[in-house]
Design a protein around this motif. Structure first.
Motif, PDB file in Angstrom:
ATOM      1  N   PHE A 103       0.704  -1.255  -0.006  1.00  0.00           N
ATOM      2  CA  PHE A 103      -0.114   0.028   0.080  1.00  0.00           C
ATOM      3  C   PHE A 103       0.860   1.271   0.126  1.00  0.00           C
ATOM      4  N   ALA A 104       1.984   1.131   0.761  1.00  0.00           N
ATOM      5  CA  ALA A 104       2.834   2.532   0.824  1.00  0.00           C
ATOM      6  C   ALA A 104       3.629   2.670  -0.629  1.00  0.00           C
ATOM      7  N   PHE A 105       3.843   1.649  -1.081  1.00  0.00           N
ATOM      8  CA  PHE A 105       4.380   1.714  -2.304  1.00  0.00           C
ATOM      9  C   PHE A 105       3.399   1.839  -3.595  1.00  0.00           C
ATOM     10  N   LEU A 106       2.238   1.597  -3.556  1.00  0.00           N
ATOM     11  CA  LEU A 106       1.268   2.134  -4.413  1.00  0.00           C
ATOM     12  C   LEU A 106       0.992   3.596  -4.156  1.00  0.00           C
ATOM     13  N   SER A 107       0.882   4.034  -2.918  1.00  0.00           N
ATOM     14  CA  SER A 107       0.754   5.426  -2.687  1.00  0.00           C
ATOM     15  C   SER A 107       1.859   6.263  -3.209  1.00  0.00           C
ATOM     16  N   TRP A 108       3.233   6.082  -2.975  1.00  0.00           N
ATOM     17  CA  TRP A 108       4.406   6.593  -3.394  1.00  0.00           C
ATOM     18  C   TRP A 108       4.369   6.664  -5.028  1.00  0.00           C
ATOM     19  N   LEU A 109       3.881   5.652  -5.659  1.00  0.00           N
ATOM     20  CA  LEU A 109       4.134   5.487  -6.874  1.00  0.00           C
ATOM     21  C   LEU A 109       2.946   6.616  -7.613  1.00  0.00           C
ATOM     22  N   ALA A 141      -6.139   7.068  -1.274  1.00  0.00           N
ATOM     23  CA  ALA A 141      -6.875   6.006  -0.946  1.00  0.00           C
ATOM     24  C   ALA A 141      -5.889   4.772  -0.214  1.00  0.00           C
ATOM     25  N   ALA A 142      -4.689   4.742  -1.310  1.00  0.00           N
ATOM     26  CA  ALA A 142      -3.777   3.813  -0.817  1.00  0.00           C
ATOM     27  C   ALA A 142      -3.175   4.129   0.534  1.00  0.00           C
ATOM     28  N   ALA A 143      -2.953   5.518   0.647  1.00  0.00           N
ATOM     29  CA  ALA A 143      -2.200   5.809   1.858  1.00  0.00           C
ATOM     30  C   ALA A 143      -3.119   5.590   3.099  1.00  0.00           C
ATOM     31  N   MET A 144      -4.450   5.900   2.876  1.00  0.00           N
ATOM     32  CA  MET A 144      -5.451   5.492   3.874  1.00  0.00           C
ATOM     33  C   MET A 144      -5.521   3.782   4.048  1.00  0.00           C
ATOM     34  N   MET A 145      -5.267   2.957   3.115  1.00  0.00           N
ATOM     35  CA  MET A 145      -5.415   1.898   3.189  1.00  0.00           C
ATOM     36  C   MET A 145      -4.000   1.164   4.210  1.00  0.00           C
ATOM     37  N   ALA A 146      -2.675   1.937   3.744  1.00  0.00           N
ATOM     38  CA  ALA A 146      -1.597   1.721   4.567  1.00  0.00           C
ATOM     39  C   ALA A 146      -1.864   1.992   6.129  1.00  0.00           C
ATOM     40  N   TRP A 147      -2.406   3.299   6.255  1.00  0.00           N
ATOM     41  CA  TRP A 147      -2.742   3.395   7.833  1.00  0.00           C
ATOM     42  C   TRP A 147      -3.681   2.717   8.545  1.00  0.00           C
ATOM     43  N   HIS A 148      -4.589   2.128   7.832  1.00  0.00           N
ATOM     44  CA  HIS A 148      -5.526   0.947   8.396  1.00  0.00           C
ATOM     45  C   HIS A 148      -4.715  -0.310   8.624  1.00  0.00           C
ATOM     46  N   GLN A 149      -3.952  -0.585   7.559  1.00  0.00           N
ATOM     47  CA  GLN A 149      -3.016  -1.818   7.805  1.00  0.00           C
ATOM     48  C   GLN A 149      -2.120  -1.816   8.701  1.00  0.00           C
ATOM     49  N   LEU A 150      -1.476  -0.528   9.011  1.00  0.00           N
ATOM     50  CA  LEU A 150      -0.675  -0.457  10.235  1.00  0.00           C
ATOM     51  C   LEU A 150      -1.169  -0.553  11.685  1.00  0.00           C
ATOM     52  N   ALA A 151      -2.512   0.073  11.763  1.00  0.00           N
ATOM     53  CA  ALA A 151      -3.214  -0.333  12.658  1.00  0.00           C
ATOM     54  C   ALA A 151      -3.551  -1.664  13.141  1.00  0.00           C
ATOM     55  N   ALA A 152      -3.952  -2.410  11.833  1.00  0.00           N
ATOM     56  CA  ALA A 152      -4.332  -3.833  12.110  1.00  0.00           C
ATOM     57  C   ALA A 152      -2.942  -4.638  12.606  1.00  0.00           C
ATOM     58  N   ILE A 153      -1.849  -4.110  12.078  1.00  0.00           N
ATOM     59  CA  ILE A 153      -0.756  -5.026  12.496  1.00  0.00           C
ATOM     60  C   ILE A 153      -0.358  -4.816  13.936  1.00  0.00           C
ATOM     61  N   LEU A 154      -0.690  -3.433  14.540  1.00  0.00           N
ATOM     62  CA  LEU A 154      -0.260  -3.235  15.819  1.00  0.00           C
ATOM     63  C   LEU A 154      -1.485  -3.960  16.748  1.00  0.00           C
ATOM     64  N   ARG A 155      -2.580  -4.379  16.368  1.00  0.00           N
ATOM     65  CA  ARG A 155      -3.597  -4.833  17.032  1.00  0.00           C
ATOM     66  C   ARG A 155      -3.339  -6.524  16.918  1.00  0.00           C
ATOM     67  N   GLU A 156      -2.792  -7.073  15.922  1.00  0.00           N
ATOM     68  CA  GLU A 156      -2.281  -8.477  15.784  1.00  0.00           C
ATOM     69  C   GLU A 156      -1.085  -8.545  16.596  1.00  0.00           C
ATOM     70  N   LEU A 157      -0.042  -7.579  16.745  1.00  0.00           N
ATOM     71  CA  LEU A 157       0.835  -7.761  17.483  1.00  0.00           C
ATOM     72  C   LEU A 157       0.513  -7.597  19.076  1.00  0.00           C
ATOM     73  N   ARG A 158      -0.238  -6.796  19.464  1.00  0.00           N
ATOM     74  CA  ARG A 158      -0.620  -6.992  20.723  1.00  0.00           C
ATOM     75  C   ARG A 158      -1.374  -8.249  20.997  1.00  0.00           C
ATOM     76  N   ALA A 159      -2.243  -8.801  20.292  1.00  0.00           N
ATOM     77  CA  ALA A 159      -2.780 -10.073  20.508  1.00  0.00           C
ATOM     78  C   ALA A 159      -1.744 -11.238  20.484  1.00  0.00           C
ATOM     79  N   PHE A 160      -0.515 -11.261  19.833  1.00  0.00           N
ATOM     80  CA  PHE A 160       0.530 -12.061  19.728  1.00  0.00           C
ATOM     81  C   PHE A 160       1.199 -12.083  20.891  1.00  0.00           C
ATOM     82  N   ALA A 161       1.419 -10.909  21.312  1.00  0.00           N
ATOM     83  CA  ALA A 161       2.270 -10.534  22.499  1.00  0.00           C
ATOM     84  C   ALA A 161       1.619 -10.955  23.901  1.00  0.00           C
TER      85      ALA A 161
END
Length: 165
Positions: A103-109, A141-161
């Motif tokens: 998503f970050a690469f798509l936004s940058w492009l 929109a790709a930048a917004m998707m990247a933000w949502h993905q970052l938030a999801a990663i943090l949720r998953e890492l919290r659940a993992f930890a």
């Protein structure tokens, strides 16, 4: 810090939902007005189709971002379902990092593309509005998707930890 990121993620999703609803409603209104003007008054709105297509693209991209936020993209989930909950969260976080990069690469492009002079001078066929305004929705929109993905990663890492079992 995580709570602030999740609140910002929720707020962004709320804004996106409102945009999708507004664009969809505007498309319906414009197309109804187009039918009335064309068939009852013989004076169609010359700009209706171009604007409606642009709004449809906007609604689609913001809607796609909402799907990322809610984790509702189409997935093949037989492997995660076979794993323990903790391993599932770890795999989801790892795959989320790949998606975040995409998503970050798509936004940058996208931003690089709309910054080109030949793209900046393009005008709409009927409205004569600069097309880069429309094109800018893709990297946004790709930048917004990247933000949502970052938030999801943090949720998953919290659940993992947290040792989800």
């Amino acid at each position: 810090m995580l709570e602030y990121i999740q609140k910002a993620d929720h707020g962004l999703a709320w804004i996106e939902r409102g945009l999708v609803v507004a664009f969809t409603g505007a498309i319906a209104c414009i197309m109804v007005a187009q039918v009335v003007m064309r068939y009852f008054f013989g004076a169609p709105l010359f700009w209706a189709e171009e604007i409606s297509v642009q709004m449809l693209v906007f609604a689609t991209l913001f809607g796609l971002s909402l799907l990322v936020r809610h984790g509702q993209l189409v997935t093949i989930d037989f492997l995660p379902n076979a794993l323990s909950p903790r391993a599932r969260h770890g795999l989801s976080a790892a795959l989320g990092v790949v998606m975040l990069g995409l998503f970050a690469f798509l936004s940058w492009l996208g931003w690089e593309w709309i910054a080109r002079p030949e793209v900046r001078i393009e005008l709409g066929a009927t409205t004569q509005l600069p097309r880069w305004w429309n094109y800018a929705v893709l990297p946004l929109a790709a930048a917004m998707m990247a933000w949502h993905q970052l938030a999801a990663i943090l949720r998953e890492l919290r659940a993992f930890a947290g040792g989800a079992r």
